[in-house]
Write a protein that holds these residues in place. Structure first.
Motif, PDB file in Angstrom:
ATOM      1  N   LEU A  87       0.831  -1.202   0.000  1.00 37.97           N
ATOM      2  CA  LEU A  87       0.000   0.000   0.000  1.00 37.97           C
ATOM      3  C   LEU A  87       0.871   1.260   0.000  1.00 37.97           C
ATOM      4  CD1 LEU A  87      -2.794  -1.074   2.514  1.00 37.97           C
ATOM      5  CD2 LEU A  87      -2.983  -0.871   0.023  1.00 37.97           C
ATOM      6  N   ALA A  88       1.958   1.223   0.779  1.00 36.65           N
ATOM      7  CA  ALA A  88       2.871   2.374   0.808  1.00 36.65           C
ATOM      8  C   ALA A  88       3.547   2.563  -0.550  1.00 36.65           C
ATOM      9  CB  ALA A  88       3.910   2.186   1.909  1.00 36.65           C
ATOM     10  N   TRP A  89       3.936   1.469  -1.169  1.00 39.59           N
ATOM     11  CA  TRP A  89       4.597   1.525  -2.469  1.00 39.59           C
ATOM     12  C   TRP A  89       3.633   2.009  -3.559  1.00 39.59           C
ATOM     13  CZ3 TRP A  89       8.768   2.031  -5.096  1.00 39.59           C
ATOM     14  CH2 TRP A  89       8.893   1.557  -6.401  1.00 39.59           C
ATOM     15  N   ALA A  90       2.408   1.526  -3.515  1.00 39.20           N
ATOM     16  CA  ALA A  90       1.428   1.890  -4.533  1.00 39.20           C
ATOM     17  C   ALA A  90       1.079   3.377  -4.485  1.00 39.20           C
ATOM     18  CB  ALA A  90       0.160   1.043  -4.368  1.00 39.20           C
ATOM     19  N   SER A  91       1.126   3.957  -3.280  1.00 40.22           N
ATOM     20  CA  SER A  91       0.758   5.369  -3.139  1.00 40.22           C
ATOM     21  C   SER A  91       1.961   6.313  -3.170  1.00 40.22           C
ATOM     22  CB  SER A  91      -0.009   5.573  -1.826  1.00 40.22           C
ATOM     23  OG  SER A  91       0.802   5.228  -0.710  1.00 40.22           O
ATOM     24  N   ALA A  92       3.160   5.755  -3.310  1.00 37.14           N
ATOM     25  CA  ALA A  92       4.373   6.578  -3.293  1.00 37.14           C
ATOM     26  C   ALA A  92       4.566   7.302  -4.626  1.00 37.14           C
ATOM     27  CB  ALA A  92       5.588   5.709  -2.993  1.00 37.14           C
ATOM     28  N   ASN A  93       5.315   8.383  -4.586  1.00 42.72           N
ATOM     29  CA  ASN A  93       5.733   9.061  -5.811  1.00 42.72           C
ATOM     30  C   ASN A  93       6.948   8.316  -6.346  1.00 42.72           C
ATOM     31  OD1 ASN A  93       6.486  10.729  -7.876  1.00 42.72           O
ATOM     32  ND2 ASN A  93       6.616  12.593  -6.640  1.00 42.72           N
ATOM     33  N   ARG A  94       6.695   7.280  -7.112  1.00 42.69           N
ATOM     34  CA  ARG A  94       7.760   6.357  -7.497  1.00 42.69           C
ATOM     35  C   ARG A  94       8.757   6.975  -8.477  1.00 42.69           C
ATOM     36  NH1 ARG A  94       3.049   3.695  -7.230  1.00 42.69           N
ATOM     37  NH2 ARG A  94       2.716   3.709  -9.500  1.00 42.69           N
ATOM     38  N   ASP A  95       8.372   8.071  -9.128  1.00 40.42           N
ATOM     39  CA  ASP A  95       9.315   8.747 -10.014  1.00 40.42           C
ATOM     40  C   ASP A  95      10.509   9.306  -9.242  1.00 40.42           C
ATOM     41  OD1 ASP A  95       7.910   8.258 -12.325  1.00 40.42           O
ATOM     42  OD2 ASP A  95       6.665  10.049 -12.111  1.00 40.42           O
ATOM     43  N   GLN A  96      10.307   9.530  -7.936  1.00 40.35           N
ATOM     44  CA  GLN A  96      11.367  10.103  -7.105  1.00 40.35           C
ATOM     45  C   GLN A  96      12.200   9.033  -6.395  1.00 40.35           C
ATOM     46  OE1 GLN A  96      11.817  13.456  -7.216  1.00 40.35           O
ATOM     47  NE2 GLN A  96      10.143  13.415  -8.708  1.00 40.35           N
ATOM     48  N   VAL A  97      11.866   7.759  -6.610  1.00 35.26           N
ATOM     49  CA  VAL A  97      12.563   6.664  -5.934  1.00 35.26           C
ATOM     50  C   VAL A  97      13.730   6.192  -6.794  1.00 35.26           C
ATOM     51  CG1 VAL A  97      12.366   4.319  -5.035  1.00 35.26           C
ATOM     52  CG2 VAL A  97      10.470   5.938  -4.737  1.00 35.26           C
ATOM     53  N   GLU A  98      14.951   6.369  -6.287  1.00 37.66           N
ATOM     54  CA  GLU A  98      16.132   5.976  -7.058  1.00 37.66           C
ATOM     55  C   GLU A  98      16.299   4.454  -7.088  1.00 37.66           C
ATOM     56  OE1 GLU A  98      19.643   7.910  -5.741  1.00 37.66           O
ATOM     57  OE2 GLU A  98      18.851   9.949  -6.009  1.00 37.66           O
ATOM     58  N   SER A  99      16.053   3.812  -5.956  1.00 35.25           N
ATOM     59  CA  SER A  99      16.225   2.362  -5.875  1.00 35.25           C
ATOM     60  C   SER A  99      14.954   1.739  -5.301  1.00 35.25           C
ATOM     61  CB  SER A  99      17.428   1.996  -5.000  1.00 35.25           C
ATOM     62  OG  SER A  99      17.451   0.604  -4.748  1.00 35.25           O
ATOM     63  N   PRO A 100      14.087   1.168  -6.138  1.00 40.28           N
ATOM     64  CA  PRO A 100      12.879   0.521  -5.622  1.00 40.28           C
ATOM     65  C   PRO A 100      13.181  -0.567  -4.597  1.00 40.28           C
ATOM     66  CG  PRO A 100      12.707   0.824  -7.988  1.00 40.28           C
ATOM     67  CD  PRO A 100      14.114   1.181  -7.612  1.00 40.28           C
ATOM     68  N   ARG A 101      14.242  -1.331  -4.826  1.00 42.57           N
ATOM     69  CA  ARG A 101      14.603  -2.402  -3.894  1.00 42.57           C
ATOM     70  C   ARG A 101      14.894  -1.834  -2.510  1.00 42.57           C
ATOM     71  NH1 ARG A 101      17.587  -7.570  -4.455  1.00 42.57           N
ATOM     72  NH2 ARG A 101      18.798  -7.944  -2.575  1.00 42.57           N
ATOM     73  N   ALA A 102      15.732  -0.807  -2.444  1.00 35.51           N
ATOM     74  CA  ALA A 102      16.085  -0.209  -1.151  1.00 35.51           C
ATOM     75  C   ALA A 102      14.851   0.412  -0.493  1.00 35.51           C
ATOM     76  CB  ALA A 102      17.173   0.844  -1.342  1.00 35.51           C
ATOM     77  N   TYR A 103      14.027   1.050  -1.282  1.00 35.87           N
ATOM     78  CA  TYR A 103      12.814   1.685  -0.755  1.00 35.87           C
ATOM     79  C   TYR A 103      11.882   0.636  -0.154  1.00 35.87           C
ATOM     80  CZ  TYR A 103       8.579   4.578  -0.665  1.00 35.87           C
ATOM     81  OH  TYR A 103       7.453   5.253  -0.277  1.00 35.87           O
TER      82      TYR A 103
END
Length: 292
Positions: free
Chosen positions: A41-57
């Motif tokens: 749920l946190a990942w789906a609602s995140a601004n993923r364009d600003q996430v450099e490393s999805p794995r680390a996030y």
């Protein structure tokens, strides 16, 4: 990456890793699934364009969800009847949880004695190889604080559980011999199989059969108790050998319903049993597949 399909694909690609980390921190499959749902749920609602490393996030979110649930588990343990053991993870794969020996039943029991932060640091560093600086970012602590947590956790664990792996074939043979002796009430063989300092843990949670509300120590006491237990299994029982937390183990079924999981901890360089873990709480057996 704002596409919902891309978000789902990324999460699915990392789900096995996230499950492994969180399960090693919590020791509960049900709570791990809940933590992963919150992570999604946190990942789906995140601004993923600003996430450099999805794995680390994703790992950071999952770890903090696990730590939040440790407090809930601690409160639940306060009213738990008898001994508490981790929820067994039963599969037909030799090593279903990434992290190898860290996911064994015996070591998970030791990890329960750590503080939540110590356990998270131990799991992330020892099992998954994360450097202290990365863990510090995940936990919002300084690298020095994380190193201190790691040192305390490692010292505590190694004092109680030196790191080693038992050969799978030795584990399988010992398990089969142990089960046959227990179900047959063969006291002589049990005395031969068990180490002098063996300990028996039984987790019924007040709902399943348990031999004692406290661990039972010593070969004679454990052997006599197990010989009695063997006479009380259901008439229609069947033993199916599965991997539990990566180790060859035994699952006892009554019809198609599991009623007990038996996991053995063998002494180093020996086929003698130094630990017996029996889980009969039906709440912890609901996710066990009937067929492999």
């Amino acid at each position: 990456m704002t596409d919902p399909d891309s978000a789902t694909q990324t999460f699915v690609e990392h789900r096995e890793l996230l499950f492994s980390i969180v399960y090693n921190i919590l020791g509960s499959v049900a709570d791990t699934e809940d933590a992963l749902q919150e992570t999604w749920l946190a990942w789906a609602s995140a601004n993923r364009d600003q996430v450099e490393s999805p794995r680390a996030y994703l790992v950071r979110i999952a770890v903090n969800q696990a730590l939040a649930r440790r407090a809930v588990l601690a409160r639940r343990r306060e009213t738990y009847i008898g001994q508490w053991l981790p929820e067994p993870l039963v599969t037909d794969d030799p090593d279903p949880v990434v992290g190898s020996e860290t996911s064994s039943m015996a070591l998970l029991v030791v990890l329960e004695t750590l503080s939540p932060a110590e356990r998270a640091v131990f799991v992330l560093h020892e099992a998954f190889g994360y450097p202290h600086t990365d863990i510090a970012d995940m936990l919002g602590r300084s690298p020095e604080a994380v190193r201190q947590l790691a040192h305390r956790a490692r010292r505590h664990v190694r004092a109680r559980r030196p790191r080693y792996r038992v050969d799978a074939q030795v584990q399988q043979r010992a398990t089969e011999r142990f089960v046959a002796a227990t179900l047959g009430g063969d006291l002589e063989t049990l005395l031969d199989v068990l180490a002098p300092d063996v300990t028996l843990w039984t987790d019924g949670g007040g709902k399943g059969p348990a031999t004692s509300l406290q661990p039972v120590h010593g070969r004679d006491a454990v052997a006599k108790l197990l010989a009695i237990v063997g006479t009380n299994v259901p008439d229609d029982f069947e033993v199916r050998y599965r991997h539990v937390n990566g180790d060859p183990s035994a699952v006892l079924f009554s019809g198609e319903s599991p009623f007990a999981v038996l996991v053995l901890d063998l002494a180093p360089d020996s086929d003698h049993v130094r630990g017996v873990y029996s889980v009969t709480n039906p709440d912890k057996l609901t996710r066990i597949p009937s067929h492999g």
